[in-house]
Design an enzyme around this catalytic site. Structure first.
Site, short mmCIF file in Angstrom:
data_model
loop_
_atom_site.label_atom_id
_atom_site.label_comp_id
_atom_site.label_asym_id
_atom_site.label_seq_id
_atom_site.Cartn_x
_atom_site.Cartn_y
_atom_site.Cartn_z
N ASP A 209 -2.04 4.96 -1.15
CA ASP A 209 -3.27 4.62 -1.89
C ASP A 209 -4.44 5.36 -1.26
O ASP A 209 -4.30 5.98 -0.21
CB ASP A 209 -3.52 3.10 -1.78
CG ASP A 209 -3.60 2.67 -0.32
OD1 ASP A 209 -4.71 2.69 0.23
OD2 ASP A 209 -2.55 2.35 0.29
N ASP A 211 -7.19 3.79 -0.21
CA ASP A 211 -7.97 2.70 0.36
C ASP A 211 -9.00 2.24 -0.69
O ASP A 211 -8.61 1.96 -1.81
CB ASP A 211 -8.58 3.11 1.71
CG ASP A 211 -8.95 1.89 2.55
OD1 ASP A 211 -8.20 0.90 2.51
OD2 ASP A 211 -9.97 1.92 3.24
N1 LIG Z 1 -5.42 1.10 2.54
C1 LIG Z 1 -4.69 0.58 3.52
N2 LIG Z 1 -5.28 -0.04 4.56
C2 LIG Z 1 -4.53 -0.56 5.56
N3 LIG Z 1 -3.19 -0.52 5.58
C3 LIG Z 1 -2.57 0.07 4.56
N4 LIG Z 1 -1.27 0.27 4.30
C4 LIG Z 1 -1.17 0.92 3.14
N5 LIG Z 1 -2.39 1.16 2.62
C5 LIG Z 1 -3.28 0.64 3.49
#
Ligand SMILES: Nc1ncnc2[nH]cnc12
Ligand SMILES: CSC[C@H]1O[C@H](OP(=O)(O)O)[C@H](O)[C@@H]1O
Length: 290
Positions: A209, A211
């Site tokens: 992703d 974030d």
């Molecule tokens: N955006 C994110 N923040 C923290 N841990 C994660 N693991 C996968 N995506 C994450």
């Protein structure tokens, strides 16, 4: 010829490993408490593989509640020579897209509610974390990643947050301004403890992703992490198998970074004042120098 015994810590979405010859489950007891579960052990060619899902089967343990000390101790007791971490991460930079792999070379540790050392009261030690990743293992994992067709990035800084909640927008932008590349919740203190155990450690970070900083992408959620993981965990499994097969063709001499001997000059407390109880717990981790 020294052989490789590869410990693999599976992250979110990677709870089991298939294709092991002579696969068997082993229950290993640790003086550091309860590990995330039994290890699954078996061979890929000449390499022994020891697999442990860090959140436990069924993802029962949050990043704060994983017993990182017990996990590393158990892998050391299992005879592991090296540890590969497989982890889901959020991307903090445009160039790392979901589905791609980053072969981490640095960390910034912002976790705060975890036991971070095997040492402490009764025996103090300070190991270097300047270069937290084993270059040799990471390089070999990168080659394996490329050969299975994954899009791979060499090097990157992984920001470790405590969680379990994801970051705020302001935090995400702050970590970007620090030059961090990806964000996750688990690889520290894991990498610090692996170093204290004199075990070379490398991370394969699987981007799931963006974030929550990206204007055109959805904010991170468990739903989108799992969707990307289910599309990409096959790559991770193939990477592990390819890496293990390759290691089987190479003798395992000690590396050049001094990781396997890093306790030689790290312990400050002279033998006569060390705590006998702590010494007993350190049998696997530091037995070589105690
Ligand atoms: N955006 C994110 N923040 C923290 N841990 C994660 N693991 C996968 N995506 C994450
Ligand atoms: C389910 S997203 C958050 C979760 O995923 C990552 O875990 P791991 O490193 O074990 O793959 C992240 O660090 C969080 O623990």
């Amino acid at each position: 010829m020294t052989k490789w015994t590869l410990g693999v810590l599976g992250g979110s979405g990677l709870y089991e490993i298939d294709g092991l010859e002579n696969a068997r489950e082993e229950h290993i007891v640790s003086p550091w408490g309860v590990p995330s579960g039994n290890v699954m052990r078996g061979n890929i060619g000449d390499v022994e593989l020891v697999f442990l899902p860090r959140h436990g089967k069924g993802h029962r343990l949050s990043p704060t509640h994983v017993n990182y000390r017990a996990n590393i101790d158990v892998l050391k007791r299992a005879g592991c020579t090296d540890i590969l971490s497989i982890s889901a991460v959020g991307s903090l930079q445009q160039q790392y897209a979901p589905g791609e792999f980053v072969f981490i070379d640095q960390f910034i540790d912002r976790s705060f509610a975890r036991e971070k050392s095997f040492f402490g009261e009764g025996c103090v030690a300070h190991v270097s974390m300047a270069h937290p990743i084993c270059e040799r293992l990471s390089g070999l994992a990168l080659e394996a990643g490329k050969s299975v067709g994954a899009t791979c990035h060499k090097g990157g800084t992984y920001l470790v947050m405590e969680g379990p909640q994801f970051s705020t927008y302001a935090e995400s932008q702050l970590y970007r301004s620090w030059g961090c590349d990806v964000i996750g919740m688990t690889n520290m203190p894991e990498a610090k403890l692996a170093r204290e155990a004199e075990l070379p450690y490398a991370t394969v970070a699987m981007v799931t992703d963006y974030d929550c900083w990206h204007e055109e992408e959805d904010d991170v959620s468990v739903e989108n992490v799992l969707k990307i993981m289910s599309q990409n965990s096959a790559y991770a499994k193939e990477l592990i198998k390819t890496l293990a097969a390759r290691l089987g063709t190479m003798p395992r001499e000690n590396g050049t970074q001094g990781i396997e001997t890093c306790l030689d000059f790290a312990i400050m407390t002279p033998p006569e004042v060390r705590d006998p109880e702590l010494m007993a717990k350190l049998d696997a981790i530091a037995g070589r120098v105690l």
